[in-house]
Design a protein around this motif. Structure first.
Motif, PDB file in Angstrom:
ATOM      1  N   ARG A  75       8.950   3.748  -7.512  1.00  0.00           N
ATOM      2  CA  ARG A  75       8.032   4.758  -7.403  1.00  0.00           C
ATOM      3  C   ARG A  75       6.709   4.012  -7.791  1.00  0.00           C
ATOM      4  NH1 ARG A  75       9.212   9.938  -7.280  1.00  0.00           N
ATOM      5  NH2 ARG A  75      11.773  10.384  -7.387  1.00  0.00           N
ATOM      6  N   CYS A  76       5.558   4.484  -6.984  1.00  0.00           N
ATOM      7  CA  CYS A  76       4.069   4.142  -7.207  1.00  0.00           C
ATOM      8  C   CYS A  76       3.601   4.544  -8.526  1.00  0.00           C
ATOM      9  CB  CYS A  76       3.261   5.093  -6.135  1.00  0.00           C
ATOM     10  SG  CYS A  76       1.511   4.635  -6.372  1.00  0.00           S
ATOM     11  N   ASP A  77       3.113   3.272  -9.145  1.00  0.00           N
ATOM     12  CA  ASP A  77       2.555   3.716 -10.755  1.00  0.00           C
ATOM     13  C   ASP A  77       1.422   4.712 -10.820  1.00  0.00           C
ATOM     14  OD1 ASP A  77       0.997   1.476  -9.775  1.00  0.00           O
ATOM     15  OD2 ASP A  77       0.782   0.926 -11.865  1.00  0.00           O
ATOM     16  N   SER A  78       0.777   4.718  -9.500  1.00  0.00           N
ATOM     17  CA  SER A  78      -0.686   5.784  -9.726  1.00  0.00           C
ATOM     18  C   SER A  78      -0.002   7.189  -9.343  1.00  0.00           C
ATOM     19  CB  SER A  78      -1.264   5.416  -8.468  1.00  0.00           C
ATOM     20  OG  SER A  78      -1.902   4.047  -9.043  1.00  0.00           O
ATOM     21  N   CYS A  79       0.890   7.362  -8.346  1.00  0.00           N
ATOM     22  CA  CYS A  79       1.242   8.674  -7.952  1.00  0.00           C
ATOM     23  C   CYS A  79       2.545   9.278  -7.986  1.00  0.00           C
ATOM     24  CB  CYS A  79       0.521   8.915  -6.514  1.00  0.00           C
ATOM     25  SG  CYS A  79       1.453   8.163  -5.284  1.00  0.00           S
ATOM     26  N   ASP A  80       3.465   8.288  -8.183  1.00  0.00           N
ATOM     27  CA  ASP A  80       4.866   8.534  -8.338  1.00  0.00           C
ATOM     28  C   ASP A  80       5.496   8.453  -7.382  1.00  0.00           C
ATOM     29  OD1 ASP A  80       6.083   8.536 -10.803  1.00  0.00           O
ATOM     30  OD2 ASP A  80       6.654  10.616 -10.559  1.00  0.00           O
ATOM     31  N   HIS A  81       4.591   8.617  -6.099  1.00  0.00           N
ATOM     32  CA  HIS A  81       5.473   8.810  -4.704  1.00  0.00           C
ATOM     33  C   HIS A  81       6.686   7.601  -4.604  1.00  0.00           C
ATOM     34  CE1 HIS A  81       5.117   9.716  -0.325  1.00  0.00           C
ATOM     35  NE2 HIS A  81       5.057   8.400  -0.095  1.00  0.00           N
ATOM     36  N   VAL A  82       7.701   8.058  -3.972  1.00  0.00           N
ATOM     37  CA  VAL A  82       8.664   6.988  -3.443  1.00  0.00           C
ATOM     38  C   VAL A  82       8.104   5.821  -2.562  1.00  0.00           C
ATOM     39  CG1 VAL A  82      11.111   6.643  -2.806  1.00  0.00           C
ATOM     40  CG2 VAL A  82      10.717   8.545  -4.167  1.00  0.00           C
TER      41      VAL A  82
ATOM     42  N   ARG B 168       0.987  -1.209   0.099  1.00  0.00           N
ATOM     43  CA  ARG B 168      -0.094  -0.077  -0.106  1.00  0.00           C
ATOM     44  C   ARG B 168       0.831   1.284   0.073  1.00  0.00           C
ATOM     45  NH1 ARG B 168      -2.914  -0.630   4.164  1.00  0.00           N
ATOM     46  NH2 ARG B 168      -4.726  -1.568   3.189  1.00  0.00           N
ATOM     47  N   CYS B 169       0.670   2.029  -0.802  1.00  0.00           N
ATOM     48  CA  CYS B 169       1.414   3.349  -1.112  1.00  0.00           C
ATOM     49  C   CYS B 169       0.998   4.518  -0.031  1.00  0.00           C
ATOM     50  CB  CYS B 169       1.046   3.847  -2.500  1.00  0.00           C
ATOM     51  SG  CYS B 169       1.820   5.548  -2.884  1.00  0.00           S
ATOM     52  N   ASN B 170       1.970   4.933   0.734  1.00  0.00           N
ATOM     53  CA  ASN B 170       1.505   6.000   1.522  1.00  0.00           C
ATOM     54  C   ASN B 170       1.183   7.221   0.914  1.00  0.00           C
ATOM     55  OD1 ASN B 170       2.128   5.137   4.204  1.00  0.00           O
ATOM     56  ND2 ASN B 170       4.204   5.622   4.072  1.00  0.00           N
ATOM     57  N   GLY B 171       1.481   7.479  -0.239  1.00  0.00           N
ATOM     58  CA  GLY B 171       1.012   8.739  -0.850  1.00  0.00           C
ATOM     59  C   GLY B 171      -0.319   8.836  -1.339  1.00  0.00           C
ATOM     60  N   CYS B 172      -0.769   7.566  -2.099  1.00  0.00           N
ATOM     61  CA  CYS B 172      -2.271   7.660  -2.411  1.00  0.00           C
ATOM     62  C   CYS B 172      -3.060   6.570  -2.159  1.00  0.00           C
ATOM     63  CB  CYS B 172      -2.167   7.540  -3.959  1.00  0.00           C
ATOM     64  SG  CYS B 172      -1.797   6.131  -4.788  1.00  0.00           S
ATOM     65  N   GLY B 173      -2.386   5.755  -1.331  1.00  0.00           N
ATOM     66  CA  GLY B 173      -3.367   4.622  -0.575  1.00  0.00           C
ATOM     67  C   GLY B 173      -3.530   3.296  -1.690  1.00  0.00           C
TER      68      GLY B 173
HETATM   69 ZN   LIG Z   1       0.766   6.280  -4.778  1.00  0.00          ZN
END
Ligand SMILES: [Zn+2]
Ligand SMILES: Cc1cc2nc3c(=O)[nH]c(=O)nc-3n(C[C@H](O)[C@H](O)[C@H](O)COP(=O)(O)OP(=O)(O)OC[C@H]3O[C@@H](n4cnc5c(N)ncnc54)[C@H](O)[C@@H]3O)c2cc1C
Lengths: 85, 274
Positions: free
Chosen positions: A52-59, A27-32
């Motif tokens: 990086r997250c493929d949805s929001c680019d968050h590391v 689970r990405c911290n940036g976008c969930g």
């Molecule tokens: Zn994300």
């Protein structure tokens, strides 16, 4: 900068985990967003690897290797789902 | 985009759920002996390796090759495996990037009898495995499989097509393969033979720079409409595997989503580049 899929982390991470972690949901911290690590985007440079997250680019994670040591950080992952077989 | 429970539902509906991927053999470092080398295309070589202690591999998996210079400097690159099954024989096909560090060595320098250090088999995500039970189920209940390859990106998809044929699996398989010219087709004879041998495998070629004589369409990069016409429609809920240079994969995957394909049903393998 060229990038690869999280699937390409299977080799670098096989030395550190007892199972293929690339099929694990994280689970990405940036976008969930919850998605297999294999779907994440991987950027490599001489300094190390950034995932990086493929949805929001968050590391999501970083991997730095130097000689016989490695530093693996999951700074952007709030949980991983591990299925017991 | 989706939460864990909806992903779990997707996984159980998929024709290749998470189950087979956890049974792939454990990765390790192995010494591989090069047993055959041949020219695959004007820019690529096919390498056949005999890998000491190799546990076999599933179709779509890759391995990492590590080269070590006399001064201890190492370079590691990933290569998809064109073969599958329990054998210790592993087939690779490597395209030469003229300014590359590793691929010119593998394509031009490697000789029969050379030893290579390989790590694998790797990756449980970009994998297709035949399922004998599915072959017997009524056609309507089977999720068809669409393969989309750009250039050397055909390597893991060829392994899947070959595993499909070897298992007599009746899952409808369709491959869309984009190449520069007729000379640049990897596994050309093998692919033609697979397409000729089975109604369950269909091959569509797209030439981007030069076509064979008498080809119905002029050369050109694949466009959204051509993609729509050549792939299994989204309504049939295919599992889609896309592989090639990073730029090719991104373009194809974004068009597939615009055409209504579900992102969770698309698996990608980016080979690098832009
Ligand atoms: Zn994300
Ligand atoms: C999972 C996986 C499987 C792969 N399987 C295969 C395979 O079966 N066959 C194969 O030939 N390659 C495959 N690749 C690509 C391979 O790992 C190397 O990236 C490639 O051989 C280039 O390595 P190099 O050291 O020669 O070039 P490098 O020195 O790494 O790069 C040289 C230059 O080429 C560019 N470049 C790198 N890759 C590409 C590319 N694919 N297209 C265009 N430009 C590029 C770089 O940006 C750089 O400018 C795979 C990659 C991954 C991640």
């Amino acid at each position: 900068m060229q990038h690869f899929d999280g699937n390409s982390l299977a080799g670098p991470l096989a030395d550190f985990f007892a199972f293929d972690i690339t099929t694990t949901n994280a689970r990405c911290n940036g976008c969930g967003n919850v998605s297999e690590l294999a779907r994440a985007m991987v950027y490599r440079s001489d300094a190390g690897t950034v995932v990086r997250c493929d949805s929001c680019d968050h590391v999501l994670a970083t991997l730095v290797e130097a000689g016989d040591r490695a530093w693996i950080g999951f700074s952007g992952v709030s949980a991983i789902e591990v299925r017991r077989s | 985009m989706s939460d864990a429970s909806s992903l779990a539902t997707d996984a159980s509906e998929a024709a290749t759920p998470a189950a087979p991927v956890r049974t792939v053999p454990r990765a390790g470092w192995h010494t591989a002996t090069v047993v055959a080398v041949h020219r695959e295309t004007p820019t690529a070589s096919r390498l056949e390796l005999d890998v000491d202690g190799w546990p076999g591999n599933a179709a779509g998996q890759h391995l990492d090759v590590r080269l070590t210079a006399p001064d201890g400097y190492t370079a590691t690159r990933s290569y998809s495996i064109a073969s599958s099954g329990p054998s210790s024989r592993v087939v690779l096909a490597v395209d030469k990037l003229p300014d590359g560090e590793v691929s010119p060595f593998l394509v031009d320098e490697v000789r029969t009898g050379d030893l290579l250090e390989v790590h694998g088999p790797l990756g449980a995500f970009f994998v297709w495995e035949p399922d004998g039970r599915r072959s017997l189920s009524p056609a309507g209940r089977v999720r068809p499989v669409q393969l989309v390859a750009g250039g050397s990106g055909v390597v893991p998809l060829f392994a899947m097509a070959q595993a499909h044929a070897a298992a007599d699996d009746l899952t409808p398989f369709r491959m869309l393969y984009s190449v520069r010219t007729p000379d640049d087709v990897y596994f050309a004879d093998e692919l033609m033979a697979l397409a000729a041998a089975s109604d369950a495998f269909r091959l569509d070629l797209v030439y981007t720079r030069r076509t064979p004589d008498g080809w119905p369409t002029p050369p050109g990069r694949i466009m959204r409409e051509a993609l729509a016409a050549a792939v299994i429609p989204a309504a049939d809920r295919p599992l889609v595997y896309v592989c090639g240079s990073t730029g090719f994969v991104e373009q194809v995957a974004s068009w597939l989503i615009e055409l209504g394909h579900d992102a969770q049903s698309i698996r990608t393998e980016r080979f690098g580049g832009t």
